[in-house]
Design a protein around this motif. Sequence first.
Motif, short mmCIF file in Angstrom:
data_model
loop_
_atom_site.label_atom_id
_atom_site.label_comp_id
_atom_site.label_asym_id
_atom_site.label_seq_id
_atom_site.Cartn_x
_atom_site.Cartn_y
_atom_site.Cartn_z
N SER A 165 0.82 -1.21 0.00
CA SER A 165 0.00 0.00 0.00
C SER A 165 0.85 1.27 0.00
CB SER A 165 -0.93 0.01 1.21
OG SER A 165 -0.21 0.17 2.42
N LYS A 166 2.12 1.14 0.36
CA LYS A 166 3.03 2.29 0.39
C LYS A 166 3.55 2.64 -1.00
CE LYS A 166 4.67 1.03 5.04
NZ LYS A 166 5.86 0.62 5.83
N LEU A 167 3.41 1.72 -1.94
CA LEU A 167 3.94 1.95 -3.29
C LEU A 167 3.00 2.82 -4.11
CD1 LEU A 167 5.17 -1.65 -4.24
CD2 LEU A 167 6.45 0.16 -3.08
N THR A 168 3.57 3.64 -4.97
CA THR A 168 2.76 4.36 -5.95
C THR A 168 2.36 3.36 -7.04
OG1 THR A 168 4.62 4.96 -7.37
CG2 THR A 168 4.12 6.45 -5.53
N PRO A 169 1.33 3.68 -7.85
CA PRO A 169 0.97 2.77 -8.95
C PRO A 169 2.14 2.47 -9.89
CG PRO A 169 -0.80 4.33 -8.59
CD PRO A 169 0.34 4.77 -7.70
N ALA A 170 2.98 3.46 -10.16
CA ALA A 170 4.13 3.23 -11.03
C ALA A 170 5.13 2.28 -10.37
CB ALA A 170 4.82 4.56 -11.37
N HIS A 230 12.76 4.32 -9.02
CA HIS A 230 11.61 3.54 -8.57
C HIS A 230 12.06 2.32 -7.78
CE1 HIS A 230 8.46 5.86 -10.31
NE2 HIS A 230 8.66 5.50 -11.56
N VAL A 231 13.08 1.63 -8.29
CA VAL A 231 13.57 0.42 -7.63
C VAL A 231 14.10 0.76 -6.23
CG1 VAL A 231 15.29 -1.42 -7.69
CG2 VAL A 231 14.10 -0.77 -9.79
N SER A 232 14.83 1.84 -6.13
CA SER A 232 15.36 2.24 -4.82
C SER A 232 14.23 2.53 -3.83
CB SER A 232 16.24 3.50 -4.97
OG SER A 232 17.39 3.22 -5.76
N ALA A 233 13.20 3.20 -4.32
CA ALA A 233 12.06 3.51 -3.46
C ALA A 233 11.32 2.24 -3.06
CB ALA A 233 11.11 4.48 -4.17
N ILE A 234 11.20 1.31 -3.98
CA ILE A 234 10.52 0.04 -3.72
C ILE A 234 11.24 -0.73 -2.61
CG2 ILE A 234 10.00 -2.25 -4.68
CD1 ILE A 234 9.50 -0.77 -7.37
N LEU A 235 12.56 -0.84 -2.74
CA LEU A 235 13.34 -1.58 -1.75
C LEU A 235 13.18 -0.96 -0.36
CD1 LEU A 235 16.66 -2.31 -3.70
CD2 LEU A 235 14.60 -3.71 -3.53
N GLN A 236 13.17 0.38 -0.32
CA GLN A 236 13.03 1.07 0.97
C GLN A 236 11.65 0.83 1.57
OE1 GLN A 236 13.58 5.31 0.75
NE2 GLN A 236 13.63 5.56 2.96
N LYS A 237 10.60 0.96 0.76
CA LYS A 237 9.24 0.83 1.26
C LYS A 237 8.90 -0.60 1.66
CE LYS A 237 7.38 4.82 -1.24
NZ LYS A 237 6.42 5.30 -2.26
N LEU A 238 9.49 -1.57 0.97
CA LEU A 238 9.23 -2.97 1.29
C LEU A 238 10.16 -3.50 2.38
CD1 LEU A 238 8.58 -4.60 -2.21
CD2 LEU A 238 6.95 -3.55 -0.63
N ALA A 239 11.14 -2.67 2.76
CA ALA A 239 12.11 -3.04 3.79
C ALA A 239 12.88 -4.30 3.40
CB ALA A 239 11.43 -3.23 5.15
N VAL A 240 13.36 -4.32 2.14
CA VAL A 240 14.18 -5.42 1.65
C VAL A 240 15.49 -4.85 1.12
CG1 VAL A 240 12.22 -6.91 1.12
CG2 VAL A 240 13.06 -5.33 -0.62
N ASN A 241 16.46 -5.74 0.90
CA ASN A 241 17.81 -5.28 0.53
C ASN A 241 18.11 -5.31 -0.95
OD1 ASN A 241 18.55 -4.92 3.29
ND2 ASN A 241 18.90 -7.13 3.47
N ASN A 242 17.37 -6.12 -1.70
CA ASN A 242 17.69 -6.23 -3.12
C ASN A 242 16.46 -6.65 -3.93
OD1 ASN A 242 17.50 -9.19 -2.89
ND2 ASN A 242 19.46 -9.04 -1.81
N ARG A 243 16.66 -6.71 -5.26
CA ARG A 243 15.56 -7.04 -6.17
C ARG A 243 15.03 -8.45 -5.94
NH1 ARG A 243 16.18 -3.73 -11.19
NH2 ARG A 243 15.23 -5.43 -12.37
#
Length: 216
Positions: free
Chosen positions: A152-157, A188-201
């Motif tokens: 829910s923290k992610l934007t649609p993009a 976007h990838v950097s923001a995704i990793l931060q919001k999901l609290a994970v370290n990599n793809r």
Amino acid sequence: MSLETVKIAIADDHPLFRTALIQAAKKSLPDSQIIEADSFESLLKVINDHSDLELIFLDLNMPGNDGFTGLTRIRNAHPDIQIVMVSATEDPHVINKAISLGACGYIPKSAGLDEISNAIDVVLDGETWLPANIDIMEDENSEATEIAEKLSKLTPAQYKVLDMISNGLLNKQIAYEMHIQEPTVKNHVSAILQKLAVNNRTQASTLFQKLKQLEQ
């Protein structure tokens, strides 16, 4: 529920069940406008074409909808639209996971017209509808709830980028598909990793893939 005009989308690849849902909706809301979709991609087009859509009936296993990815994708981009999952599956564990991920109701395909009509009334009154004898089990669905909160923290993009990452696409390929620049994808990838609290793809992809496994 007053007999007001409500715009409803029915997304199911089985014409007979779409017909049953239409009959139930018309019984409850005779002035409602109903739009049909026989695949998840066609449903996305319906959503884009109708900004005043209020309610979606979404088949859990229709073409293009892997597990609960369709539910979370719509909830992410359109949180104001209420979504009722429909499925031949009557497993309480699956039903509870659907609710934990943001569905406002779950209708088994064995339900009768009166039961479906009642579900529509309950959902449009802002409450959650479940089949009889099904209770929401909070502890059991802690993982599903945690995933839903993170997504829910992610934007649609960002959600779209995550979906493509889970399918193995590289940044260059994602940029091409989304018609954006590669540095934008990296952001976007950097923001995704931060919001999901994970370290990599890989970890991000694993979390997203769990959505497809949650119905098991």
